[in-house]
Write an enzyme that holds these catalytic residues in place. Structure first.
Site, PDB file in Angstrom:
ATOM      1  N   LYS A   8       0.836  -1.212   0.000  1.00 40.21           N
ATOM      2  CA  LYS A   8       0.000   0.000   0.000  1.00 40.21           C
ATOM      3  C   LYS A   8       0.868   1.260   0.000  1.00 40.21           C
ATOM      4  O   LYS A   8       0.754   2.097  -0.885  1.00 40.21           O
ATOM      5  CB  LYS A   8      -0.894  -0.007   1.242  1.00 40.21           C
ATOM      6  CG  LYS A   8      -1.500   1.345   1.589  1.00 40.21           C
ATOM      7  CD  LYS A   8      -2.202   1.255   2.932  1.00 40.21           C
ATOM      8  CE  LYS A   8      -2.527   2.541   3.610  1.00 40.21           C
ATOM      9  NZ  LYS A   8      -1.488   3.271   4.299  1.00 40.21           N
ATOM     10  N   ASN A   9       1.746   1.382   0.987  1.00 39.71           N
ATOM     11  CA  ASN A   9       2.455   2.651   1.120  1.00 39.71           C
ATOM     12  C   ASN A   9       3.470   2.882   0.007  1.00 39.71           C
ATOM     13  O   ASN A   9       3.780   4.029  -0.328  1.00 39.71           O
ATOM     14  CB  ASN A   9       3.087   2.772   2.512  1.00 39.71           C
ATOM     15  CG  ASN A   9       2.008   3.024   3.567  1.00 39.71           C
ATOM     16  OD1 ASN A   9       0.896   3.448   3.243  1.00 39.71           O
ATOM     17  ND2 ASN A   9       2.320   2.738   4.824  1.00 39.71           N
ATOM     18  N   CYS A  34      -5.446   8.494   8.674  1.00 36.69           N
ATOM     19  CA  CYS A  34      -5.788   8.030  10.028  1.00 36.69           C
ATOM     20  C   CYS A  34      -5.492   9.094  11.068  1.00 36.69           C
ATOM     21  O   CYS A  34      -4.464   9.780  10.987  1.00 36.69           O
ATOM     22  CB  CYS A  34      -4.970   6.785  10.374  1.00 36.69           C
ATOM     23  SG  CYS A  34      -5.431   5.350   9.420  1.00 36.69           S
ATOM     24  N   ARG A  45      -0.140  15.106  13.168  1.00 39.98           N
ATOM     25  CA  ARG A  45       0.680  14.605  12.052  1.00 39.98           C
ATOM     26  C   ARG A  45       1.084  15.765  11.143  1.00 39.98           C
ATOM     27  O   ARG A  45       0.578  15.922  10.031  1.00 39.98           O
ATOM     28  CB  ARG A  45      -0.083  13.536  11.252  1.00 39.98           C
ATOM     29  CG  ARG A  45      -0.384  12.303  12.049  1.00 39.98           C
ATOM     30  CD  ARG A  45      -1.112  11.249  11.250  1.00 39.98           C
ATOM     31  NE  ARG A  45      -0.243  10.554  10.302  1.00 39.98           N
ATOM     32  CZ  ARG A  45      -0.670   9.606   9.458  1.00 39.98           C
ATOM     33  NH1 ARG A  45      -1.944   9.270   9.439  1.00 39.98           N
ATOM     34  NH2 ARG A  45       0.171   9.015   8.645  1.00 39.98           N
ATOM     35  N   ASP A  86       3.172   0.538  12.342  1.00 37.10           N
ATOM     36  CA  ASP A  86       1.954   0.024  11.694  1.00 37.10           C
ATOM     37  C   ASP A  86       1.620  -1.393  12.141  1.00 37.10           C
ATOM     38  O   ASP A  86       0.494  -1.852  11.934  1.00 37.10           O
ATOM     39  CB  ASP A  86       2.102   0.046  10.163  1.00 37.10           C
ATOM     40  CG  ASP A  86       2.199   1.459   9.617  1.00 37.10           C
ATOM     41  OD1 ASP A  86       1.928   2.406  10.376  1.00 37.10           O
ATOM     42  OD2 ASP A  86       2.553   1.613   8.442  1.00 37.10           O
ATOM     43  N   ARG A 120      -9.385   0.581   3.337  1.00 28.82           N
ATOM     44  CA  ARG A 120      -8.460   1.572   2.768  1.00 28.82           C
ATOM     45  C   ARG A 120      -7.090   0.971   2.513  1.00 28.82           C
ATOM     46  O   ARG A 120      -6.335   1.457   1.661  1.00 28.82           O
ATOM     47  CB  ARG A 120      -8.287   2.758   3.748  1.00 28.82           C
ATOM     48  CG  ARG A 120      -9.406   3.766   3.712  1.00 28.82           C
ATOM     49  CD  ARG A 120      -9.041   4.990   4.543  1.00 28.82           C
ATOM     50  NE  ARG A 120      -7.625   5.260   4.433  1.00 28.82           N
ATOM     51  CZ  ARG A 120      -6.804   5.465   5.462  1.00 28.82           C
ATOM     52  NH1 ARG A 120      -7.253   5.468   6.685  1.00 28.82           N
ATOM     53  NH2 ARG A 120      -5.526   5.684   5.268  1.00 28.82           N
TER      54      ARG A 120
HETATM   55  C1  EPZ Z   1       3.845   7.036   6.775  1.00 30.58           C
HETATM   56  O1  EPZ Z   1       3.122   8.101   7.386  1.00 30.58           O
HETATM   57  C2  EPZ Z   1       2.822   5.972   6.463  1.00 30.58           C
HETATM   58  N1  EPZ Z   1       1.827   6.521   5.558  1.00 30.58           N
HETATM   59  C3  EPZ Z   1       2.167   5.500   7.747  1.00 30.58           C
HETATM   60  O2  EPZ Z   1       1.312   4.433   7.390  1.00 30.58           O
HETATM   61  C4  EPZ Z   1       3.235   5.004   8.716  1.00 30.58           C
HETATM   62  O3  EPZ Z   1       2.622   4.739   9.969  1.00 30.58           O
HETATM   63  C5  EPZ Z   1       4.304   6.067   8.924  1.00 30.58           C
HETATM   64  O4  EPZ Z   1       4.836   6.496   7.634  1.00 30.58           O
HETATM   65  C6  EPZ Z   1       5.469   5.583   9.773  1.00 30.58           C
HETATM   66  O5  EPZ Z   1       6.033   4.443   9.219  1.00 30.58           O
HETATM   67  C7  EPZ Z   1       2.061   6.497   4.241  1.00 30.58           C
HETATM   68  O6  EPZ Z   1       3.094   6.019   3.766  1.00 30.58           O
HETATM   69  C8  EPZ Z   1       1.015   7.046   3.362  1.00 30.58           C
HETATM   70  P1  EPZ Z   1       6.140   9.959   9.117  1.00 30.58           P
HETATM   71  P2  EPZ Z   1       3.802   9.544   7.557  1.00 30.58           P
HETATM   72  O7  EPZ Z   1       6.296  11.218   8.361  1.00 30.58           O
HETATM   73  O8  EPZ Z   1       4.574   9.850   6.319  1.00 30.58           O
HETATM   74  C9  EPZ Z   1       6.359  13.276  12.624  1.00 30.58           C
HETATM   75  C10 EPZ Z   1      -0.546   3.038   7.744  1.00 30.58           C
HETATM   76  O9  EPZ Z   1      -1.249   2.542   8.652  1.00 30.58           O
HETATM   77  N2  EPZ Z   1       6.465  14.243  11.531  1.00 30.58           N
HETATM   78  O10 EPZ Z   1       7.233   8.961   9.051  1.00 30.58           O
HETATM   79  O11 EPZ Z   1       2.737  10.465   7.976  1.00 30.58           O
HETATM   80  C11 EPZ Z   1       4.985  12.606  12.647  1.00 30.58           C
HETATM   81  O12 EPZ Z   1       4.042  13.374  13.322  1.00 30.58           O
HETATM   82  C12 EPZ Z   1       0.052   4.357   7.970  1.00 30.58           C
HETATM   83  O13 EPZ Z   1      -0.343   2.493   6.652  1.00 30.58           O
HETATM   84  C13 EPZ Z   1       6.607  15.584  11.822  1.00 30.58           C
HETATM   85  O14 EPZ Z   1       6.619  16.005  12.986  1.00 30.58           O
HETATM   86  O15 EPZ Z   1       4.775   9.257   8.757  1.00 30.58           O
HETATM   87  C14 EPZ Z   1       5.302  11.306  13.295  1.00 30.58           C
HETATM   88  O16 EPZ Z   1       5.331  11.478  14.679  1.00 30.58           O
HETATM   89  C15 EPZ Z   1      -0.543   5.229   8.943  1.00 30.58           C
HETATM   90  N3  EPZ Z   1       6.747  16.463  10.785  1.00 30.58           N
HETATM   91  C16 EPZ Z   1       6.698  10.976  12.810  1.00 30.58           C
HETATM   92  O17 EPZ Z   1       7.259  12.233  12.390  1.00 30.58           O
HETATM   93  C17 EPZ Z   1       6.728  16.052   9.489  1.00 30.58           C
HETATM   94  O18 EPZ Z   1       6.865  16.903   8.594  1.00 30.58           O
HETATM   95  C18 EPZ Z   1       6.787   9.999  11.654  1.00 30.58           C
HETATM   96  O19 EPZ Z   1       5.886  10.369  10.632  1.00 30.58           O
HETATM   97  C19 EPZ Z   1       6.580  14.697   9.201  1.00 30.58           C
HETATM   98  C20 EPZ Z   1       6.451  13.809  10.238  1.00 30.58           C
END
Ligand code: EPZ
Length: 431
Positions: free
Chosen positions: A24-25, A120, A125, A307, A399
């Site tokens: 998916k991702n 989600c 986020r 995840d 989803r």
């Molecule tokens: C991706 O989300 C995935 N989504 C998520 O998949 C997954 O849980 C996550 O990566 C972590 O592996 C997709 O690929 C579409 P991050 P993302 O940026 O990109 C903070 C699922 O169930 N952060 O790695 O949103 C953030 O708040 C899902 O398939 C900032 O502060 O995750 C979090 O605490 C849900 N500022 C951490 O970093 C930013 O600009 C990691 O988020 C970006 C992130």
């Protein structure tokens, strides 16, 4: 609109073989990445899930010619005649990965206007790191009535992310592919889908090195061509099915997966007393003895994936002893445990730590899926429980999982989708 619920008859042991669908991702990044190309692309092994259907809507809205063949898991994308660079809010908020339209459209056209992403609710986020990267590449960014407007001719830059972010790493990589000169990204995320997206981009002419390490180097190119690409199998679906097998004390073989992506989960399952073996693209899961409680802490790849924390913590509700689960990535990812109290599960949540006291049995109950992986966790809980479990809001699970019910049914589970108004079964055993 009819509303549905999932109905699970618990207590069945999962046995047999099934396959893992495309990631998916990784798909949600590769499909928008195709907009950077100047010729059509053919993407294969895409999962037939709701998030992909939303992405198709977005691409068509932009004027791309998209042929989506869900039965073949194949999509051809002709991005040569886009008619707009604006992704309206009502489409962007349907999914998290709509943020990749910013990097792709900005990188290709020097202009993008995209509504805030949805996805989600896992606590706060932000996307500040994506925007920081785009700014460093030379984009001017402003907000216009809930939309983010990004504009500018991009030039390579050195960018160090303040935290490890999957979406931020991929998004800035997309934007930098066609920037003038060299970009160096440091403190990058290393998830398999980052490598897969970089492999796709390199296949169509990008020059990216180092994806999968914490430093990614991108030499901007003037043009990206088209081509075909097959996305990797889904790491999280693999893990969810492994956990479901363990939860029902089953004996399951998963085909078409990448065992090296599963090392963190495999280590924890072994620690719990589950036998996991692998060979080539096959993983087998079998219960060796009773489940033992463990300590688990989510980390960026190659650590234990956030995840899979939710499915895994569902499994831990039946382990012998008290487990400690620390969620390091997101603020709010334990809502499934609150739901599971209705089934007799015992947990105490203190901020980002959940203490889970294993109980000898769970009983079926009506539950609400709080989010995608939390929903999958409740499916696992339903499989483990005695009696009938109903899961409302199953759309959130659809989803991200392709044919989850039919895969579980093919393994001997009993999971059906029922129309809430009529009680009719609308989808079951179509494997
Ligand atoms: C991706 O989300 C995935 N989504 C998520 O998949 C997954 O849980 C996550 O990566 C972590 O592996 C997709 O690929 C579409 P991050 P993302 O940026 O990109 C903070 C699922 O169930 N952060 O790695 O949103 C953030 O708040 C899902 O398939 C900032 O502060 O995750 C979090 O605490 C849900 N500022 C951490 O970093 C930013 O600009 C990691 O988020 C970006 C992130």
């Amino acid at each position: 609109m009819p509303e549905y619920k999932l109905v699970i008859e618990g207590g069945r042991v999962l046995q047999g073989e099934t396959y893992v669908s495309g990631g998916k991702n990784t798909s949600l990044a590769v499909v928008p990445a195709a907009l950077l190309a100047e010729s059509p692309c053919l993407i294969e092994n895409l999962p037939d899930i709701e998030d992909i259907r939303v992405l198709v809507q977005i691409l068509r809205h932009l004027g791309a010619k998209v042929d989506w063949l869900p039965q073949k898991n194949q999509m051809s994308i002709d991005p040569t005649q886009l008619t707009t660079n604006i992704v309206p809010f009502h489409l962007s908020q349907k999914m998290r990965a709509s943020y990749y339209l910013m990097g792709a459209l900005l990188g290709r056209y020097g202009f993008a206007k995209v509504g805030y992403p949805g996805g989600c609710n896992l606590g706060s986020r932000p996307i500040d790191q994506h925007l920081k990267g785009f700014r460093a590449l030379g984009a001017k960014i402003r907000e216009d009535k809930g939309m983010i407007v990004l504009e500018g001719k991009l030039k390579g830059a050195n960018i160090n992310f303040d935290m490890v972010t999957v979406g931020g790493t991929i998004n800035v990589m997309l934007a930098a592919c066609r920037a003038e000169g060299d970009t160096i990204l440091t403190n990058c995320a290393k998830e398999p889908h980052i490598v897969d997206t970089a492999n796709f981009l390199n296949r169509i002419g990008a020059r990216i090195r180092g994806a999968g390490t914490d430093t990614i180097r991108i030499r901007g190119v003037k043009k990206l061509g088209g081509g075909s690409y097959t996305v990797i199998p889904d790491q999280i679906e693999t893990g969810t099915l492994m956990i479901a097998a363990a939860a029902t004390r089953g004996n399951v073989i998963l085909r078409g997966c990448i065992p090296t992506h599963m090392e963190a989960l495999t280590a924890k399952l072994l620690e719990m007393g589950v036998l996991v073996t692998s060979e080539d693209d096959i993983i087998s899961v079998q219960l060796r003895q009773g489940h033992r409680a463990i300590r688990l802490s989510t980390q960026e790849y190659p650590g234990f994936p956030t995840d899979l924390q939710q499915p895994m913590s569902a499994l831990l509700t039946r382990a012998v002893g008290t487990s400690e689960v620390i969620e390091n990535i997101f603020d709010s990812r334990f809502k499934h445990l609150d739901e599971m109290r209705k089934m007799g599960a015992k947990s105490v949540i203190n901020g980002r730590i959940a203490y889970i006291e294993g109980v000898p049995e769970l009983h079926g109950a009506p539950l609400v899926a709080p989010d995608l992986r939390g929903g999958a966790a409740l499916v696992i809980a339903g499989l483990m429980a005695n009696g009938i479990t109903e899961i409302y809001n199953p759309e959130t699970i659809a989803r991200g999982y392709e044919h989850l019910e039919s895969k579980l049914n093919a393994l001997g589970g009993i999971v059906r989708r029922e129309n809430i108004q009529t009680g009719n079964t609308v989808y079951a055993n179509s494997f």
